[in-house]
Scaffold this motif. Structure first.
Motif, PDB file in Angstrom:
ATOM      1  N   PRO A 268       0.824  -1.317  -0.045  1.00 56.26           N
ATOM      2  CA  PRO A 268       0.014   0.107   0.183  1.00 56.26           C
ATOM      3  C   PRO A 268       0.783   1.233  -0.076  1.00 56.26           C
ATOM      4  CG  PRO A 268      -0.765  -1.634   1.717  1.00 56.26           C
ATOM      5  CD  PRO A 268       0.620  -2.036   1.260  1.00 56.26           C
ATOM      6  N   MET A 269       2.015   1.298   0.512  1.00 53.32           N
ATOM      7  CA  MET A 269       2.813   2.462   0.646  1.00 53.32           C
ATOM      8  C   MET A 269       3.412   2.831  -0.794  1.00 53.32           C
ATOM      9  SD  MET A 269       6.079   3.048   3.144  1.00 53.32           S
ATOM     10  CE  MET A 269       5.748   1.279   3.962  1.00 53.32           C
ATOM     11  N   PHE A 270       3.807   1.570  -1.555  1.00 57.13           N
ATOM     12  CA  PHE A 270       4.308   1.793  -2.698  1.00 57.13           C
ATOM     13  C   PHE A 270       3.172   2.594  -3.531  1.00 57.13           C
ATOM     14  CE2 PHE A 270       6.674  -2.490  -2.381  1.00 57.13           C
ATOM     15  CZ  PHE A 270       7.905  -2.046  -1.656  1.00 57.13           C
ATOM     16  N   ALA A 271       2.190   2.223  -3.621  1.00 57.24           N
ATOM     17  CA  ALA A 271       0.702   2.837  -4.339  1.00 57.24           C
ATOM     18  C   ALA A 271       1.074   4.280  -3.767  1.00 57.24           C
ATOM     19  CB  ALA A 271      -0.330   2.111  -4.235  1.00 57.24           C
ATOM     20  N   GLN A 272       1.308   4.632  -2.784  1.00 55.52           N
ATOM     21  CA  GLN A 272       1.061   6.295  -2.642  1.00 55.52           C
ATOM     22  C   GLN A 272       2.384   6.875  -2.784  1.00 55.52           C
ATOM     23  OE1 GLN A 272       0.162   5.763   1.678  1.00 55.52           O
ATOM     24  NE2 GLN A 272      -1.777   6.609   1.265  1.00 55.52           N
TER      25      GLN A 272
ATOM     26  N   SER B 168      -2.904  11.750  -6.489  1.00 61.75           N
ATOM     27  CA  SER B 168      -2.857  11.266  -5.249  1.00 61.75           C
ATOM     28  C   SER B 168      -4.369  10.571  -5.215  1.00 61.75           C
ATOM     29  CB  SER B 168      -2.840  12.379  -4.045  1.00 61.75           C
ATOM     30  OG  SER B 168      -3.065  11.804  -2.932  1.00 61.75           O
ATOM     31  N   ILE B 169      -4.251   9.232  -4.689  1.00 62.18           N
ATOM     32  CA  ILE B 169      -5.357   8.619  -4.746  1.00 62.18           C
ATOM     33  C   ILE B 169      -5.535   8.084  -3.251  1.00 62.18           C
ATOM     34  CG2 ILE B 169      -6.241   6.137  -5.144  1.00 62.18           C
ATOM     35  CD1 ILE B 169      -4.681   6.382  -7.903  1.00 62.18           C
ATOM     36  N   LYS B 170      -6.676   8.315  -2.575  1.00 63.86           N
ATOM     37  CA  LYS B 170      -6.933   7.769  -1.250  1.00 63.86           C
ATOM     38  C   LYS B 170      -7.076   6.363  -0.999  1.00 63.86           C
ATOM     39  CE  LYS B 170      -8.765   8.711   3.088  1.00 63.86           C
ATOM     40  NZ  LYS B 170      -7.768   8.023   3.910  1.00 63.86           N
ATOM     41  N   LEU B 171      -6.146   5.732  -0.451  1.00 59.41           N
ATOM     42  CA  LEU B 171      -6.478   4.077  -0.262  1.00 59.41           C
ATOM     43  C   LEU B 171      -6.758   3.730   1.022  1.00 59.41           C
ATOM     44  CD1 LEU B 171      -2.486   3.594  -1.425  1.00 59.41           C
ATOM     45  CD2 LEU B 171      -4.854   3.211  -2.779  1.00 59.41           C
ATOM     46  N   ASP B 172      -7.241   2.599   1.389  1.00 60.13           N
ATOM     47  CA  ASP B 172      -7.737   2.175   2.237  1.00 60.13           C
ATOM     48  C   ASP B 172      -6.627   2.000   3.342  1.00 60.13           C
ATOM     49  OD1 ASP B 172     -10.329   1.860   1.497  1.00 60.13           O
ATOM     50  OD2 ASP B 172     -10.221  -0.311   0.969  1.00 60.13           O
ATOM     51  N   SER B 173      -6.789   2.172   4.563  1.00 53.74           N
ATOM     52  CA  SER B 173      -5.578   1.898   5.854  1.00 53.74           C
ATOM     53  C   SER B 173      -5.638   0.348   5.904  1.00 53.74           C
ATOM     54  CB  SER B 173      -5.792   2.622   7.077  1.00 53.74           C
ATOM     55  OG  SER B 173      -7.436   2.332   7.490  1.00 53.74           O
ATOM     56  N   MET B 174      -4.603  -0.211   6.373  1.00 50.52           N
ATOM     57  CA  MET B 174      -4.337  -1.494   6.869  1.00 50.52           C
ATOM     58  C   MET B 174      -3.381  -1.837   8.110  1.00 50.52           C
ATOM     59  SD  MET B 174      -1.758  -3.060   4.250  1.00 50.52           S
ATOM     60  CE  MET B 174      -1.424  -4.420   5.438  1.00 50.52           C
TER      61      MET B 174
END
Ligand code: HEC
Length: 127
Positions: free
Chosen positions: A14-18, A24-30
């Motif tokens: 998920p960090m890579f995607a950000q 900027s895309i809002k990603l789900d947290s995990m």
């Protein structure tokens, strides 16, 4: 250190995607859980299915990933190696880096040492 490569990579997806720039895309947290063997094994599946086509992990061998993630060798051979590579081979891609640079505007970096580049540390999983 090598032992933690895949686990680290999986946990950092998920960090890579950000971090990849662009819009900027809002990603789900995990919450990363390095002791969740099933999750790590699915991460390996995601990596070989989606990332390895572009990103090598050339300092990691399939067999080492199988051992570290407790995936039986026959399952890795049958389901996680999509080329004529052997289980003892390094996780390389058939993609020509020069062509990749032409196609994407940049060569996809090898991800083996991505965790070190980002200065993160992930503790040894317990399973
Ligand atoms: C279609 C090809 C392609 C696929 C599939 C792909 N990537 Fe990439 N990736 C690239 C390219 C090209 C770059 C280099 C972008 C640049 O330098 O501007 C990159 C860059 C990166 C970077 C470095 C970003 C940075 O900030 O330096 C990481 C980490 C990464 N990708 C992880 C992944 C992961 C994890 C997956 C699978 C879930 C994945 N990539 C799938 C092409 C791909």
């Amino acid at each position: 250190m090598k032992k933690l490569f895949l686990i680290s990579l999986i946990l950092m997806m998920p960090m890579f995607a950000q971090a990849s720039g662009g819009p900027s895309i809002k990603l789900d947290s995990m919450e990363a859980d390095a002791s969740d063997k099933g999750s790590l094994q699915r991460g390996m599946q995601t990596y070989v299915n989606y990332c390895l086509g572009c990103h090598t992990a050339q300092y990691q061998r399939y067999i080492r990933a199988a051992e570290d993630l407790h995936i039986p060798e026959d399952l890795v051979i049958e389901h996680l190696i999509f080329s004529d590579q052997k289980i003892g081979d390094q996780m390389t891609s058939a993609m020509d880096p020069k062509l990749a640079a032409q196609w994407f505007g940049a060569t996809p970096p090898d991800l083996t040492n991505e965790i070190n580049l980002r200065g993160r540390s992930i503790s040894t999983p317990i399973f």
